[in-house]
Structure formats: C-alpha cells, structure tokens
Write a protein that holds these residues in place. Structure first.
Motif, short mmCIF file in Angstrom:
data_model
loop_
_atom_site.label_atom_id
_atom_site.label_comp_id
_atom_site.label_asym_id
_atom_site.label_seq_id
_atom_site.Cartn_x
_atom_site.Cartn_y
_atom_site.Cartn_z
N TRP A 270 0.82 -1.21 0.00
CA TRP A 270 0.00 0.00 0.00
C TRP A 270 0.86 1.27 0.00
CZ3 TRP A 270 -4.92 1.09 -0.92
CH2 TRP A 270 -5.41 2.35 -0.55
N SER A 271 1.88 1.29 0.84
CA SER A 271 2.67 2.51 1.01
C SER A 271 3.54 2.83 -0.20
CB SER A 271 3.56 2.40 2.25
OG SER A 271 2.79 2.19 3.41
N LEU A 272 3.88 1.81 -1.00
CA LEU A 272 4.76 2.03 -2.15
C LEU A 272 4.01 2.01 -3.48
CD1 LEU A 272 7.73 -0.32 -1.10
CD2 LEU A 272 7.63 2.16 -0.88
N ARG A 273 2.68 1.94 -3.42
CA ARG A 273 1.90 1.66 -4.62
C ARG A 273 2.06 2.72 -5.71
NH1 ARG A 273 -1.06 4.14 -0.97
NH2 ARG A 273 -2.73 5.60 -1.56
N ASP A 274 2.19 4.01 -5.35
CA ASP A 274 2.24 5.08 -6.36
C ASP A 274 3.62 5.71 -6.48
OD1 ASP A 274 -0.50 4.81 -6.94
OD2 ASP A 274 -1.04 6.09 -5.23
N LEU A 275 4.62 5.11 -5.85
CA LEU A 275 5.94 5.73 -5.84
C LEU A 275 6.83 5.13 -6.93
CD1 LEU A 275 6.69 5.95 -2.00
CD2 LEU A 275 5.61 7.63 -3.50
N GLU A 276 7.59 6.00 -7.58
CA GLU A 276 8.51 5.55 -8.61
C GLU A 276 9.75 4.97 -7.95
OE1 GLU A 276 10.98 7.36 -12.44
OE2 GLU A 276 9.39 8.53 -11.46
N TYR A 277 10.19 3.81 -8.44
CA TYR A 277 11.32 3.09 -7.82
C TYR A 277 12.59 3.93 -7.84
CZ TYR A 277 14.82 -0.50 -6.96
OH TYR A 277 15.87 -1.22 -6.44
N ASP A 278 13.31 3.90 -6.73
CA ASP A 278 14.65 4.48 -6.56
C ASP A 278 14.68 6.01 -6.61
OD1 ASP A 278 17.23 3.83 -5.85
OD2 ASP A 278 17.98 4.01 -7.90
N THR A 279 13.51 6.63 -6.40
CA THR A 279 13.51 8.09 -6.23
C THR A 279 13.79 8.40 -4.76
OG1 THR A 279 11.13 8.10 -5.79
CG2 THR A 279 11.84 8.38 -8.09
N GLU A 280 14.04 9.66 -4.46
CA GLU A 280 14.32 10.06 -3.08
C GLU A 280 13.12 9.76 -2.18
OE1 GLU A 280 16.42 11.14 0.08
OE2 GLU A 280 17.22 11.09 -1.97
N GLU A 281 11.90 10.03 -2.69
CA GLU A 281 10.69 9.76 -1.90
C GLU A 281 10.54 8.27 -1.65
OE1 GLU A 281 5.85 10.65 -1.98
OE2 GLU A 281 7.09 11.03 -3.77
N TYR A 282 10.85 7.46 -2.68
CA TYR A 282 10.76 6.01 -2.54
C TYR A 282 11.73 5.52 -1.47
CZ TYR A 282 10.97 1.05 -3.78
OH TYR A 282 10.94 -0.32 -3.74
N ARG A 283 12.98 6.00 -1.52
CA ARG A 283 13.99 5.55 -0.55
C ARG A 283 13.62 5.96 0.87
NH1 ARG A 283 17.51 6.87 -4.91
NH2 ARG A 283 17.81 8.97 -4.09
N THR A 284 13.10 7.17 1.03
CA THR A 284 12.69 7.63 2.37
C THR A 284 11.54 6.79 2.89
OG1 THR A 284 13.39 9.90 1.86
CG2 THR A 284 11.86 9.60 3.71
N THR A 285 10.53 6.57 2.03
CA THR A 285 9.34 5.82 2.44
C THR A 285 9.68 4.37 2.79
OG1 THR A 285 7.94 7.21 1.03
CG2 THR A 285 7.01 5.12 1.78
N ILE A 286 10.48 3.73 1.94
CA ILE A 286 10.78 2.31 2.21
C ILE A 286 11.65 2.17 3.45
CG2 ILE A 286 12.91 2.01 0.85
CD1 ILE A 286 11.63 -0.62 -0.18
N GLY A 287 12.48 3.17 3.73
CA GLY A 287 13.27 3.14 4.96
C GLY A 287 12.37 3.17 6.19
N GLN A 288 11.32 3.99 6.14
CA GLN A 288 10.36 4.07 7.25
C GLN A 288 9.58 2.77 7.39
OE1 GLN A 288 8.14 7.49 5.96
NE2 GLN A 288 9.62 8.96 6.80
N ILE A 289 9.21 2.17 6.24
CA ILE A 289 8.48 0.89 6.29
C ILE A 289 9.36 -0.20 6.88
CG2 ILE A 289 7.24 -0.84 4.94
CD1 ILE A 289 6.78 1.29 2.79
N HIS A 290 10.63 -0.23 6.48
CA HIS A 290 11.55 -1.22 7.02
C HIS A 290 11.59 -1.15 8.55
CE1 HIS A 290 12.83 -2.47 3.18
NE2 HIS A 290 13.83 -1.63 2.97
N THR A 291 11.69 0.05 9.07
CA THR A 291 11.82 0.21 10.53
C THR A 291 10.57 -0.24 11.25
OG1 THR A 291 13.36 2.05 10.26
CG2 THR A 291 12.24 1.88 12.39
#
Length: 515
Positions: A59-80
């Motif tokens: 859900w959180s990554l559904r509309d984000l383009e891979y390997d953009t700054e927003e993607y990296r920030t969001t996936i880092g938060q999801i990982h934690t």
C-alpha cells in the motif's frame, strides 16, 4: 501447479486467521505464557503480523517511482516499523520465533540495516520464563523434587535465549556453584509446529513478493532444531571443543556435570566474566580489544580451516572474556548447541578460496566460487564472504581497511541485489550458509571491540589455510615419503614467509609511530 493453488488458497486462510489473529496480537489478555501454548494463538499472531507487514509494503509504495528520493525515504520508514512489528510478534510467541529473529539479526549481507539493528536485540535479550516453571522442567527431567538437586538457584537468569535460559545455582550434594541451563517448558512441544507455520507464511509472502525467497533459512532452522533441543548433544559438543583447544590456554568452555545433565537440563561449571562487548568490564580489567579480536580470529580460523568443526553462534551473549593467568584476555565460549561439521572437500575448497582472495588471484577466486555452486554470481559470493565491494576484492582485500563509505555502499546495494543474494543462498552448500552467518557475527564482535586489525586477521587466516592445505596434501602422499617431506617443507617455508611479512609490518608500525 497443485502446490501453487494450495498456497493461493492458503493466502485466504491466512487472511482469515490474521483477522482473528489480530485479536491475539493486540490484546494484552492473550499475552500471558498460558495463552502462548495454544498453537492457534501463536499462528494467529504470526499470520497477523505477516499480513500487516505485507500490506504496508504494497500500500505505502503503490504510487511511488522506484529508486527516487521519496521512494527511498518511504521504504526506509516501512523497514523500521515492519521490523519492530515483527520483533514484537517474535517476543510474544517466544521459542523458535526468537531463534528466527536471532538469525535475521545476523544477516548483514542480506537484510536492510533497519531489520538487522532491530533484531540484533535478540542476541542479548529474550523473553524470560519464571523460575517456578523452570523448576517444573527440572523435576520432570530428574523425577525428584527440585531442592534435592539444587540448594540454590538465582531468581534472575544469567541470560535468557530463544530455547532456554541459564541460572546460577548451587549443587546440594557438593556445595559447588554451577550454571544451570534449562529449556523453556513449551519449546519442544511447539518447535516443529512453529517451523511449519514459518515455512507456510514464508511461502505465502513469496507469492506476493517473488524476490522474497527465504526458504533456505527455514530449511536451515529445521535441520538444526533437533540438535539444539538436545542438551546432551550440546554437552558433547562442549567437551569436543575443549579437547580441540587444550593447546591454547586463552580458550575455555565450561566443564559439564554429566550426572545433572539431561536433554532439557545442562549443568556446568560456573565461570565468571564479562560479555565481550562490555567496554567498561574490559577497561576495568585492562583487557585490550585488539588482543581479544586476534584471539577470536585464531580460534575460529582453527575451527573452520583446520578442524572443520565450527561453533556457529558467536554473538556477544555467547562470548565471555576474563583475565587469564597471564593477565591477558581469556575467551570463554558458551552455548555449544549449534555446530557445523564440514566435509574435507568443502573445507579445502573454502581454504583455497580464502587464499585466492588474500593473494588477489581473480582466476582462482572464480574457480573456487564455481566449485561452491555460485555460477555467474561468483563476484557476489566473493563480496558476501569478505564483506567487501567487488572493487575492493579485485584491488586486494589486504591493501586497505574497509571504510565507512564502503560499508554504506554495501548497505545501499543490498536491496538492488536481493533477488540475486537469495538465489545464491539457495544454491550454495548449506555448510557455507552457516559460515556466512558466523563470519558476520564475528565481524560484529570485532566492530564492537573497536579493533580494525584487517591485515593481522588475514595473516592469521592465511597461516591456517596454508597448514590445512599442507596437511591434506602430505596426507595424500602416503606412499611416497619424499612427497610428504616436500609438502611439509613447502608448508613450513610458506608459513615462514608469512611470519617474516608479519614481523616486517610490526617493525614498520613501530618505526612510523616512533618517527
């Protein structure tokens, strides 16, 4: 096809169970040990946590383009937050789920840093079982009242782990102070059901995330579980380890009290000391981190390259240090439940691979990686074994120390190569999988000791590799005493050259410091 259909239908069952499991997951009433003995409760918690984590990523990554700054920030938060959610579930279920968490905390070469950091907590902390319940285990094992065996047993454990916890006690018959390792009451009963649960959920998640292929981890835990649940086997490992290192006075394991040892209770000599990463203890006892690192390297090089019998769980909770008779550090190795016996063929291939890596021999690195089933992913295997980038491997791992920039680069590239890493782990020998885990745990200890002795470490490894290969080749030349003498002379000459290089490095360091 039938298996895939079964798993797809299983996803529906999992979702249904997760709904009821959410109650188990979020309700404090079901947090007590009695409720955790119910398999449906344990499965519900695991299914709920897995479902929420999978949904969060999708859900959180559904509309984000891979390997953009927003993607990296969001996936880092999801990982934690996902790592914290899964750790909470593992803590509530205990037992084998803690064991899985400990494995995840050692996968620096595979998992995002957030997961490794969160799960490393289990290396030193795990849920505790009350002393009254553990006393029941002792009475079941020995068939007599607890206080006829032990006159004292401390309420607070010396340490709590996934399968057992250890208490300081006193033997009633002799008055000797001992360490008593007692298995958690429900671990044996729930263990095999838990591994089936984990395997099922891993398969379900793999359908949603094809790159998530952790079947190798499930297989490894399933294969090792019977040995780790048998404390008599652990006691035998402990004695074999002690016999292996009688020639090194800085290595010790507790002596076993066999008359008070069963498959679920291990009674042994109590040894006082501090955890290897306890900086205050080291300072107070004037123990040097570089000395401890070199001794750990020597001990494990002998186990891996020369003996082929390896203690595979050297996290900080299992390694004590104390001043020896010479005032220098003595290493006390604990928890001997998980060992790996290497075949001679694998051990010698691994020796030759390390020699090639140390000598910057790219062709030999490729050859021996291929012998370990790495295929075209051999550069990745070399990087995983050394914890260095491919540029560093090609340039020579002994030429310069691993920098913080290199460590960051490795962490940043892990998500990009995740599918290749998991493919590699599914292909290489099971012996190597445990060695990779062991290597990462040892590097973690060296990092906590603040001792970047990269050249000295490689020198120690090189010496043991030379000895192992020399002994093997001399043993093969049984029919020719001339060949045996030649191999022994060649090995001694090679070891002499390495020693001269080691002394030259020491003289150069002294000269640089003096000037």
């Amino acid at each position: 096809m039938a298996v895939r259909l079964l798993l797809k239908s299983g996803l529906a069952v999992t979702a249904l169970t997760a709904t009821s499991g959410a109650i188990c997951y979020h309700t404090d009433v079901l947090d007590n040990p009695w409720c955790s003995t119910f398999r449906i409760v344990r499965f519900g918690r695991a299914a709920c946590a897995s479902f929420i984590v999978s949904l969060d990523y999708k859900w959180s990554l559904r509309d984000l383009e891979y390997d953009t700054e927003e993607y990296r920030t969001t996936i880092g938060q999801i990982h934690t937050r996902s790592a914290l959610r899964l750790r909470e579930m593992c803590s509530r279920n205990g037992g084998l789920f803690i064991k899985v968490g400990q494995h995840l905390g050692s996968l620096d070469y595979l998992l995002p840093k957030s997961y490794v950091k969160v799960f490393k907590v289990f290396h030193n902390e795990a849920p505790k079982t009350s002393l009254s319940r553990l006393q029941g285990v002792v009475e079941e094992e020995f068939g007599q009242p607890f206080d006829t065996i032990f006159s004292e047993l401390d309420e607070e454990p010396l340490g709590a782990a996934s399968l057992a916890q250890c208490h300081k006690g006193v033997l009633r018959g002799t008055g000797e102070t001992v360490a008593v390792k007692i298995q958690h009451p429900d671990v044996r009963r729930n263990g095999y059901t838990d591994i089936d649960t984990i395997e099922f959920l891993v398969s379900c998640v793999h359908l949603v995330f094809p790159d998530f292929t952790f079947q190798w981890l499930v297989e490894e835990i399933r294969a090792n579980l019977p040995m780790e649940l048998d404390f008599c086997q652990e006691a035998h490992n402990q004695e074999r380890f002690s016999a292996m290192f009688t020639h090194l006075n800085f290595v010790k394991a507790p002596r076993v009290h066999w008359e008070f040892t069963t498959p679920r209770v291990l009674t042994m000599e109590f040894i006082d000391g501090g955890k290897v990463d306890n900086v205050e203890y080291l300072k107070r006892n004037r123990l040097r981190g570089d000395d401890i690192s070199l001794k750990l390297g020597r001990m494990y090089s002998e186990m891996i390259f020369l003996r082929g019998f390896i203690h595979c769980d050297p996290h900080s909770g299992n390694v004590l240090v104390r001043p020896g008779s010479d005032g220098q550090a003595q290493i006390v190795l604990l928890d001997h439940g998980l060992y790996k016996e290497l075949t001679d063929e694998f051990r010698l291939t691994y020796c030759r691979l390390w020699q090639a890596l140390i000598n910057k021999d790219s062709r030999a690195v490729e050859r021996y990686c291929l012998e370990l089933n790495a295929g075209e992913l051999y550069p990745l295997l070399a990087c995983m074994i050394t914890a260095r980038t491919w540029d560093s491997v090609q340039g020579g791992i002994t030429q310069k120390q691993r920098s913080r920039e290199e460590m960051r680069a490795i962490q940043q590239h892990i998500p990009l190569y995740l599918s290749h890493i998991t493919q590699l782990l599914n292909n290489i020998p099971r012996q190597l999988v445990l060695i990779l885990k062991t290597n990462d745990l040892l590097r973690g200890l060296e990092y906590s000791l603040g001792s970047p002795l990269y050249r000295q470490s490689y020198i120690i490894m090189s010496k043991y590799c030379l000895r192992a290969i020399g002994e093997h080749e001399a043993g093969r030349a049984e029919s020719s005493w001339i060949q045996r003498v030649q191999w022994r002379a060649k090995t001694k000459l090679s070891l002499l050259m390495v020693t001269l290089y080691e002394n030259w490095l020491w003289i150069r360091a002294v000269f640089v410091n003096y000037t």
